[in-house]
Design an enzyme around this catalytic site. Structure first.
Site, PDB file in Angstrom:
ATOM      1  N   TYR A  24       8.121  -9.913   1.868  1.00 31.24           N
ATOM      2  CA  TYR A  24       8.586  -8.638   1.314  1.00 31.24           C
ATOM      3  C   TYR A  24       9.053  -7.702   2.423  1.00 31.24           C
ATOM      4  O   TYR A  24       9.917  -6.860   2.217  1.00 31.24           O
ATOM      5  CB  TYR A  24       7.493  -8.003   0.449  1.00 31.24           C
ATOM      6  CG  TYR A  24       6.251  -7.628   1.178  1.00 31.24           C
ATOM      7  CD1 TYR A  24       5.239  -8.565   1.400  1.00 31.24           C
ATOM      8  CD2 TYR A  24       6.076  -6.351   1.688  1.00 31.24           C
ATOM      9  CE1 TYR A  24       4.108  -8.223   2.107  1.00 31.24           C
ATOM     10  CE2 TYR A  24       4.948  -5.997   2.384  1.00 31.24           C
ATOM     11  CZ  TYR A  24       3.959  -6.948   2.600  1.00 31.24           C
ATOM     12  OH  TYR A  24       2.840  -6.620   3.304  1.00 31.24           O
ATOM     13  N   VAL A 171       6.630  -0.285   4.663  1.00 39.08           N
ATOM     14  CA  VAL A 171       7.107  -0.461   3.289  1.00 39.08           C
ATOM     15  C   VAL A 171       5.917  -0.508   2.345  1.00 39.08           C
ATOM     16  O   VAL A 171       4.769  -0.604   2.778  1.00 39.08           O
ATOM     17  CB  VAL A 171       7.946  -1.755   3.152  1.00 39.08           C
ATOM     18  CG1 VAL A 171       9.219  -1.627   3.949  1.00 39.08           C
ATOM     19  CG2 VAL A 171       7.134  -2.974   3.564  1.00 39.08           C
ATOM     20  N   LYS A 222       0.125   2.454  13.436  1.00 47.06           N
ATOM     21  CA  LYS A 222       0.221   1.723  12.166  1.00 47.06           C
ATOM     22  C   LYS A 222      -1.164   1.377  11.628  1.00 47.06           C
ATOM     23  O   LYS A 222      -1.478   1.602  10.447  1.00 47.06           O
ATOM     24  CB  LYS A 222       1.038   0.447  12.354  1.00 47.06           C
ATOM     25  CG  LYS A 222       0.969  -0.520  11.187  1.00 47.06           C
ATOM     26  CD  LYS A 222       1.624   0.034   9.917  1.00 47.06           C
ATOM     27  CE  LYS A 222       1.424  -0.917   8.758  1.00 47.06           C
ATOM     28  NZ  LYS A 222       2.000  -0.409   7.504  1.00 47.06           N
ATOM     29  N   ASN A 226      -3.527   3.405   8.240  1.00 49.84           N
ATOM     30  CA  ASN A 226      -4.112   2.736   7.073  1.00 49.84           C
ATOM     31  C   ASN A 226      -5.635   2.788   7.110  1.00 49.84           C
ATOM     32  O   ASN A 226      -6.278   2.914   6.060  1.00 49.84           O
ATOM     33  CB  ASN A 226      -3.597   1.309   6.963  1.00 49.84           C
ATOM     34  CG  ASN A 226      -2.194   1.289   6.364  1.00 49.84           C
ATOM     35  OD1 ASN A 226      -1.773   2.248   5.734  1.00 49.84           O
ATOM     36  ND2 ASN A 226      -1.471   0.213   6.586  1.00 49.84           N
ATOM     37  N   ARG A 229      -6.627   6.070   5.654  1.00 48.59           N
ATOM     38  CA  ARG A 229      -6.638   6.110   4.177  1.00 48.59           C
ATOM     39  C   ARG A 229      -7.860   5.372   3.642  1.00 48.59           C
ATOM     40  O   ARG A 229      -8.505   5.797   2.680  1.00 48.59           O
ATOM     41  CB  ARG A 229      -5.351   5.506   3.643  1.00 48.59           C
ATOM     42  CG  ARG A 229      -5.198   5.595   2.130  1.00 48.59           C
ATOM     43  CD  ARG A 229      -3.792   5.249   1.731  1.00 48.59           C
ATOM     44  NE  ARG A 229      -3.581   5.174   0.310  1.00 48.59           N
ATOM     45  CZ  ARG A 229      -3.317   6.221  -0.475  1.00 48.59           C
ATOM     46  NH1 ARG A 229      -3.296   7.447   0.043  1.00 48.59           N
ATOM     47  NH2 ARG A 229      -3.117   6.072  -1.775  1.00 48.59           N
ATOM     48  N   GLY A 273      -7.790  -2.846  -2.777  1.00 50.92           N
ATOM     49  CA  GLY A 273      -7.110  -4.134  -2.589  1.00 50.92           C
ATOM     50  C   GLY A 273      -5.785  -3.949  -1.879  1.00 50.92           C
ATOM     51  O   GLY A 273      -5.554  -2.931  -1.224  1.00 50.92           O
ATOM     52  N   CYS A 276      -2.528  -4.072   2.795  1.00 48.37           N
ATOM     53  CA  CYS A 276      -2.669  -3.208   3.990  1.00 48.37           C
ATOM     54  C   CYS A 276      -4.104  -2.821   4.268  1.00 48.37           C
ATOM     55  O   CYS A 276      -4.659  -3.136   5.321  1.00 48.37           O
ATOM     56  CB  CYS A 276      -1.889  -1.914   3.782  1.00 48.37           C
ATOM     57  SG  CYS A 276      -0.181  -2.126   3.492  1.00 48.37           S
ATOM     58  N   ARG A 418     -11.913   3.384 -13.026  1.00 50.97           N
ATOM     59  CA  ARG A 418     -10.840   4.155 -12.374  1.00 50.97           C
ATOM     60  C   ARG A 418     -10.753   5.591 -12.904  1.00 50.97           C
ATOM     61  O   ARG A 418      -9.762   6.265 -12.680  1.00 50.97           O
ATOM     62  CB  ARG A 418      -9.472   3.468 -12.594  1.00 50.97           C
ATOM     63  CG  ARG A 418      -9.339   2.142 -11.892  1.00 50.97           C
ATOM     64  CD  ARG A 418      -9.284   2.279 -10.368  1.00 50.97           C
ATOM     65  NE  ARG A 418      -9.304   0.960  -9.719  1.00 50.97           N
ATOM     66  CZ  ARG A 418      -9.392   0.755  -8.415  1.00 50.97           C
ATOM     67  NH1 ARG A 418      -9.489   1.799  -7.614  1.00 50.97           N
ATOM     68  NH2 ARG A 418      -9.423  -0.447  -7.903  1.00 50.97           N
TER      69      ARG A 418
HETATM   70  N1  SAJ Z   1      -7.196   3.362  -3.973  1.00 53.81           N
HETATM   71  C1  SAJ Z   1      -8.371   4.010  -4.362  1.00 53.81           C
HETATM   72  N2  SAJ Z   1      -8.405   5.371  -4.340  1.00 53.81           N
HETATM   73  C2  SAJ Z   1      -7.336   6.109  -3.941  1.00 53.81           C
HETATM   74  C3  SAJ Z   1      -6.151   5.437  -3.536  1.00 53.81           C
HETATM   75  C4  SAJ Z   1      -6.109   4.063  -3.559  1.00 53.81           C
HETATM   76  O1  SAJ Z   1      -9.363   3.377  -4.733  1.00 53.81           O
HETATM   77  O2  SAJ Z   1      -7.418   7.338  -3.977  1.00 53.81           O
HETATM   78  C5  SAJ Z   1      -7.149   1.892  -3.977  1.00 53.81           C
HETATM   79  C6  SAJ Z   1      -6.058   1.363  -4.883  1.00 53.81           C
HETATM   80  O3  SAJ Z   1      -6.544   1.144  -6.185  1.00 53.81           O
HETATM   81  C7  SAJ Z   1      -5.696   0.044  -4.201  1.00 53.81           C
HETATM   82  C8  SAJ Z   1      -5.955   0.320  -2.724  1.00 53.81           C
HETATM   83  O4  SAJ Z   1      -6.811   1.471  -2.674  1.00 53.81           O
HETATM   84  O5  SAJ Z   1      -6.531  -0.999  -4.632  1.00 53.81           O
HETATM   85  C9  SAJ Z   1      -4.705   0.587  -1.888  1.00 53.81           C
HETATM   86  O6  SAJ Z   1      -3.982   1.572  -2.566  1.00 53.81           O
HETATM   87  P1  SAJ Z   1      -2.792   2.385  -1.794  1.00 53.81           P
HETATM   88  O7  SAJ Z   1      -2.376   3.495  -2.699  1.00 53.81           O
HETATM   89  O8  SAJ Z   1      -3.220   2.716  -0.430  1.00 53.81           O
HETATM   90  O9  SAJ Z   1      -1.566   1.357  -1.785  1.00 53.81           O
HETATM   91  P2  SAJ Z   1      -1.146   0.346  -0.646  1.00 53.81           P
HETATM   92  O10 SAJ Z   1      -2.232  -0.576  -0.264  1.00 53.81           O
HETATM   93  O11 SAJ Z   1       0.139  -0.265  -1.093  1.00 53.81           O
HETATM   94  O12 SAJ Z   1      -0.900   1.283   0.620  1.00 53.81           O
HETATM   95  C10 SAJ Z   1       0.405   1.552   1.058  1.00 53.81           C
HETATM   96  C11 SAJ Z   1       0.310   1.719   2.536  1.00 53.81           C
HETATM   97  N3  SAJ Z   1       1.652   1.792   3.053  1.00 53.81           N
HETATM   98  C12 SAJ Z   1       1.953   1.019   4.128  1.00 53.81           C
HETATM   99  O13 SAJ Z   1       1.164   0.286   4.659  1.00 53.81           O
HETATM  100  C13 SAJ Z   1       3.328   1.136   4.611  1.00 53.81           C
HETATM  101  C14 SAJ Z   1      -0.406   3.003   2.879  1.00 53.81           C
HETATM  102  O14 SAJ Z   1      -0.235   3.274   4.290  1.00 53.81           O
HETATM  103  C15 SAJ Z   1       0.146   4.167   2.132  1.00 53.81           C
HETATM  104  O15 SAJ Z   1      -0.631   5.320   2.437  1.00 53.81           O
HETATM  105  C16 SAJ Z   1       0.053   3.893   0.646  1.00 53.81           C
HETATM  106  O16 SAJ Z   1       0.874   2.727   0.405  1.00 53.81           O
HETATM  107  C17 SAJ Z   1       0.611   5.072  -0.140  1.00 53.81           C
HETATM  108  O17 SAJ Z   1       0.412   6.210   0.356  1.00 53.81           O
HETATM  109  O18 SAJ Z   1       1.151   4.861  -1.200  1.00 53.81           O
END
Ligand code: SAJ
Length: 441
Positions: A24, A171, A222, A226, A229, A273, A276, A418
């Protein structure tokens, strides 16, 4: 080829770009450079993936706005061709590596794909080429793994004869092309000249800022962004567990906390999950060595990884109150992807919950409108279950007809992983309700 010659080839879009790894990340960036007018050779070890791309079809599942049509266009125009043969790199001016960099069960980086790509690229490297690694890397990987391997495979110096850069991808599934164009990028150069050449290249596809730095800083940014977060989510999860213990509602607490200036408490949930967050924090601390023992980042990972099991605890407790044992119970799991309104199941927290429930002797049925194996009529799928468990905040679940669900279950238990339901409403519909972070009865 001198840096000046390469820079003018890039400026005039005459530079030939090889992209190694057509997942991807690689496929999106290959299409973006092809769309910008460059001739791009996409390289992948999977012959079927290569054939799919050369037929103008997108091998990436899921809803990626614009990617399929863009791929068809750039293949038809001849700007993108895929192959399994690294020999095409002998004509390339730029080589971009976007292969997987997973961690193993001990959380250690697995660089087999990266090492193979670098070693094979090295055999076709020519003086003056620009090499860019987009894969996410543990700090010091460029210095301790990529650079030495590239030099030994090519006999060329990565500081004097070729230009080496780490430009980590940013991405996100479902927004591949949008993020690629609109999210700023960190350009970590082994030398300032390398960074400058990479900036001139990315300027053709990135409308956002290109922040120049060194390789080590780029690796740290990078993985730290993550890990940051992941720690934020772990904080929300710990406050949720505390609220359960003291009988409060974490969603009310979170709403009011976030009214305080500068607070942005994230959502507690049934697990973390994706591609990242479960991996990048481990990469960040992988090379810490003996001089530094990380505490917060591993603790956050372990806490988040325990949430799918906490959901099982909530199920067992609710069944107990209803006089049922987990063994022999039938449990309906609603949601199997890692993210709401997505079809991506990588590192799905639901997989952990399902496995544990089955270990305890429960029969488990799974529903997910985004996953072919688990699609179907929701109420039919969960008919006769002793609990319905919300694992993913899909829009479809927010619109659930609670009365109809109540009528189809054998035992009216709803577990909300959730926070998508209002406990009072669910209880008014005749359910026993348990939610992550909702200790109030
Ligand atoms: N999640 C929670 N609580 C939250 C946010 C997310 O439990 O408040 C869980 C989600 O259900 C999921 C996991 O965390 O299972 C990851 O969610 P995510 O929103 O972080 O999505 P990702 O994993 O696709 O993270 C991507 C990352 N982007 C890149 O690596 C380029 C992350 O750095 C971004 O911060 C995130 O997207 C974003 O902000 O959307």
């Amino acid at each position: 080829m001198s840096p000046q010659e390469l820079e003018s080839k890039i400026e005039q879009r005459r530079a030939v770009i090889g992209v190694i790894g057509l997942g991807y990340v690689g496929l999106a960036v290959a299409c973006a450079f092809a769309e910008a007018g460059f001739r791009v050779a996409g390289l992948d070890i999977k012959a079927d993936r290569v054939a799919t791309i050369n037929a103008g079809r997108c091998p990436i599942e899921g809803d990626e706005p614009g990617l399929s049509s863009l791929l068809a266009r750039v293949v038809a125009s001849g700007h993108l061709r895929a192959t399994t043969e690294y020999a095409v790199l002998s004509d390339a001016d730029v080589a971009l590596i976007a292969v997987e960099t997973p961690v193993d069960e001990h959380h250690r980086p697995q660089y087999a794909a990266l090492r193979a790509a670098v070693a094979r690229l090295g055999q076709h490297l020519r003086p003056g080429m620009l090499v860019i690694v987009e894969s996410t890397l543990a700090p010091r990987t460029m210095l301790d793994v990529v650079a030495p391997l590239l030099e030994s495979a090519s006999g060329l110096s990565v500081t004097r004869e070729v230009h080496l850069v780490h430009c980590p991808e940013r991405v996100m599934p479902g927004r591949l092309l949008a993020n690629l164009r609109n999210v700023s990028r960190v350009v970590g150069g082994m030398t300032p000249v390398a960074a400058r050449l990479a900036v001139s290249l990315y300027r053709h596809i990135v409308q956002a800022e290109l922040d120049v730095t060194d390789c080590l800083t780029a690796e740290l940014v990078k993985t730290a962004e993550n890990a940051y977060r992941d720690v934020q989510i772990a904080f929300a999860n710990e406050v949720a567990l505390l609220c359960e213990a003291v009988g409060a509602d974490v969603h009310r607490v979170r709403t009011l906390v976030n009214k305080s200036p500068g607070r942005h408490m994230l959502m507690p949930g049934a697990g973390v999950g994706g591609h990242c967050l479960p991996k990048d924090p481990w990469l960040l601390i992988a090379t810490a060595g003996d001089g530094f023992q990380p505490r917060l980042i591993p603790a956050a990972r372990h806490l988040n990884d325990a949430m799918p099991l906490h959901v099982v605890d909530l199920v067992v407790a609710a069944l107990g109150e209803a006089g049922r044992d987990i063994a022999g119970a039938k449990i309906g799991i609603l949601g199997y992807t890692y993210l709401e309104n997505s079809d991506d199941t990588r590192n799905s927290p639901s997989a952990v919950t399902v496995a544990r429930l089955r270990e305890l002797g429960a029969e488990v049925v799974v529903h997910d409108p985004w996953v072919p194996d688990y699609q179907g009529h929701l109420l039919e799928r969960v008919a006769g279950c002793d609990a319905a468990v919300i694992m993913v905040a899909h829009q479809a679940y927010r619109r659930l007809d609670l009365q109809a669900l109540r009528d189809t279950l054998r035992t009216p238990i709803l577990i909300d992983g959730r926070g998508i339901f209002d406990a009072t409403q669910v209880r008014a519909a005749g359910f026993m309700y348990r939610g992550i972070g909702q200790g109030a009865r």
